[in-house]
Design a protein around this motif. Structure first.
Motif, short mmCIF file in Angstrom:
data_model
loop_
_atom_site.label_atom_id
_atom_site.label_comp_id
_atom_site.label_asym_id
_atom_site.label_seq_id
_atom_site.Cartn_x
_atom_site.Cartn_y
_atom_site.Cartn_z
N ALA A 1 0.82 -1.22 0.00
CA ALA A 1 0.00 0.00 0.00
C ALA A 1 0.85 1.26 0.00
CB ALA A 1 -0.94 0.00 1.21
N PHE A 2 2.06 1.20 0.59
CA PHE A 2 2.89 2.39 0.71
C PHE A 2 4.32 2.08 0.30
CE2 PHE A 2 -0.56 2.98 3.72
CZ PHE A 2 -0.94 4.29 3.47
N MET A 3 5.10 3.13 0.06
CA MET A 3 6.52 3.00 -0.25
C MET A 3 7.33 3.38 0.99
SD MET A 3 6.79 4.68 -4.06
CE MET A 3 6.22 6.28 -3.45
N ARG A 4 8.47 2.72 1.18
CA ARG A 4 9.31 2.98 2.34
C ARG A 4 10.19 4.19 2.07
NH1 ARG A 4 14.60 1.75 1.53
NH2 ARG A 4 14.93 2.23 3.74
N ARG B 1 3.82 10.97 6.44
CA ARG B 1 3.40 10.43 5.15
C ARG B 1 3.29 11.56 4.14
NH1 ARG B 1 -2.72 8.37 3.66
NH2 ARG B 1 -2.44 8.38 1.40
N VAL B 2 3.85 11.35 2.95
CA VAL B 2 3.69 12.24 1.81
C VAL B 2 3.18 11.39 0.66
CG1 VAL B 2 4.79 13.83 0.21
CG2 VAL B 2 5.54 13.76 2.59
N ASN B 3 1.89 11.52 0.36
CA ASN B 3 1.24 10.66 -0.63
C ASN B 3 1.40 9.20 -0.21
OD1 ASN B 3 0.40 12.88 -2.14
ND2 ASN B 3 2.29 12.93 -3.32
N LYS B 4 2.16 8.42 -1.00
CA LYS B 4 2.34 7.00 -0.68
C LYS B 4 3.69 6.72 0.00
CE LYS B 4 -1.46 5.35 -2.52
NZ LYS B 4 -2.47 4.61 -1.72
N LEU B 5 4.44 7.77 0.31
CA LEU B 5 5.76 7.60 0.92
C LEU B 5 5.66 7.69 2.43
CD1 LEU B 5 8.85 7.32 0.49
CD2 LEU B 5 8.94 9.82 0.50
N ILE B 6 6.16 6.67 3.12
CA ILE B 6 6.16 6.63 4.58
C ILE B 6 7.59 6.80 5.09
CG2 ILE B 6 5.70 5.21 6.62
CD1 ILE B 6 3.19 6.18 5.33
#
Length: 331
Positions: free
Chosen positions: A59-62, A83-88
């Motif tokens: 669901a997200f990118m590291r 979190r920035v969009n899909k970046l965690i």
């Protein structure tokens, strides 16, 4: 020929890292966040510890402060989840300032070198301010000459404070700063307050003018400059700028009321930082208004009882769980 050896997974190893160890203060239901799309709301603070599962890697990118293990994004440091969009990413609670291009920083000149100044910006290494990256007297944009290099100490010398912007990075990772704006340059008529960089939130503007006649410069590197208010008409002139005022080492005359206001704001920042409360222009304004209503002495602000009362009365949420765990040696 280079060959790569694969490391055994945690299940095949000794088993010492198969189970995540947490401090007793962290409840069992807080372990494993498994974040969803709506889990991040503006102004909320999510805390994590090393080894804690944050969310699914599908669901997200590291990002920084995380790693992926068994299709799960795992925290590698203790800090706040962002979190920035899909970046965690996980922003460490205790760390040096990690600069980015465009950041506003407050620093102190540590050394004058040929055609450059070394600046302490609370980072892993000193920043660099090139002679070509400053405004010359008169605001003339021209190539710097040898005569300008001989007069470098008339602009900045050791011990001077300045506000600048991160322009780029050198090959060794050092910051390259610039002050080619009338809002940047040497700082006067105030005092410096140092806080952990994690407490400075990114705002639309890091120049804050409080109604009490105090100006704030919230440096993203954790250095905050508190000074008397300067009108915009005094900062910018129609033709260039006044070099004597911009590069002067003498403070202006400050009345007693302004001195008290500067001291009060500085002590408020120290109290909020001691309780690990994130600093924004809104929080600082609310805290100042509350302190004025109490009609207390400026020195009383630094007492533990007064600080706890202020934080509780304003309903501020400190990042207290992680600090308590770290202070007790949980990590």
């Amino acid at each position: 020929m280079i060959s790569f050896a694969s490391f055994p997974s945690t299940s095949e190893g000794s088993g010492s890292y198969t189970n995540t160890r947490h401090h007793p203060k962290i409840e069992e239901d807080e372990v494993g966040m498994d974040l969803d799309e709506d889990d991040f709301e503006e102004g909320t603070q999510r805390l994590t510890v090393p080894g804690e599962s944050i969310t699914s890697s599908h669901a997200f990118m590291r990002g920084h402060g995380t790693f992926v293990d068994d299709e799960e994004v795992i925290a590698s440091v203790a800090g706040t989840v962002e979190r920035v969009n899909k970046l965690i990413t996980v922003r460490a609670v205790r760390s040096r300032y990690n600069p980015e291009v465009g950041d506003l920083v407050v620093g102190r000149i540590t050394e004058v070198q040929p055609r450059r100044w070394k600046v302490d910006a609370n980072s892993r290494q000193d920043a660099v301010l090139m002679l070509s990256s400053v405004n010359l007297p008169g605001g003339v944009q021209r190539r710097k000459l040898e005569s300008d290099e001989l007069q470098m100490r008339t602009f900045f010398e050791e011990g001077d404070l300045l506000v600048a912007e991160v322009q780029a990075f050198f090959a060794d990772g050092a910051m390259s700063l610039h002050t080619r704006s009338l809002r940047y340059g040497k700082l006067r008529n105030g005092q410096l307050v140092t806080v952990p960089p994690i407490l400075i939130r990114r705002l639309k503007s890091h120049f804050v003018a409080l109604p009490c006649g105090v100006d704030l410069i919230l440096g993203l590197n954790g250095y905050i400059w508190v000074s008397k208010h300067v009108k915009e008409s005094e900062q910018e002139g129609e033709e260039g700028f006044d070099a004597e005022a911009v590069y002067s080492n003498k403070n202006d005359s400050i009345d007693d009321a302004t001195r008290i206001a500067v001291s009060r704001v500085s002590n408020i920042i120290k109290v909020l930082a001691a309780h690990f409360v994130p600093l924004t222009d809104t929080i600082l304004l609310e805290a100042y208004e509350w302190v004025v209503e109490q009609e207390g002495n400026v020195k009383d602000l630094l007492s533990d009882e007064f600080g706890e009362t202020m934080v509780a009365s304003l309903g501020l949420v400190p990042i207290s769980l992680l600090t308590d765990v770290m202070h007790t040696g949980g990590f």
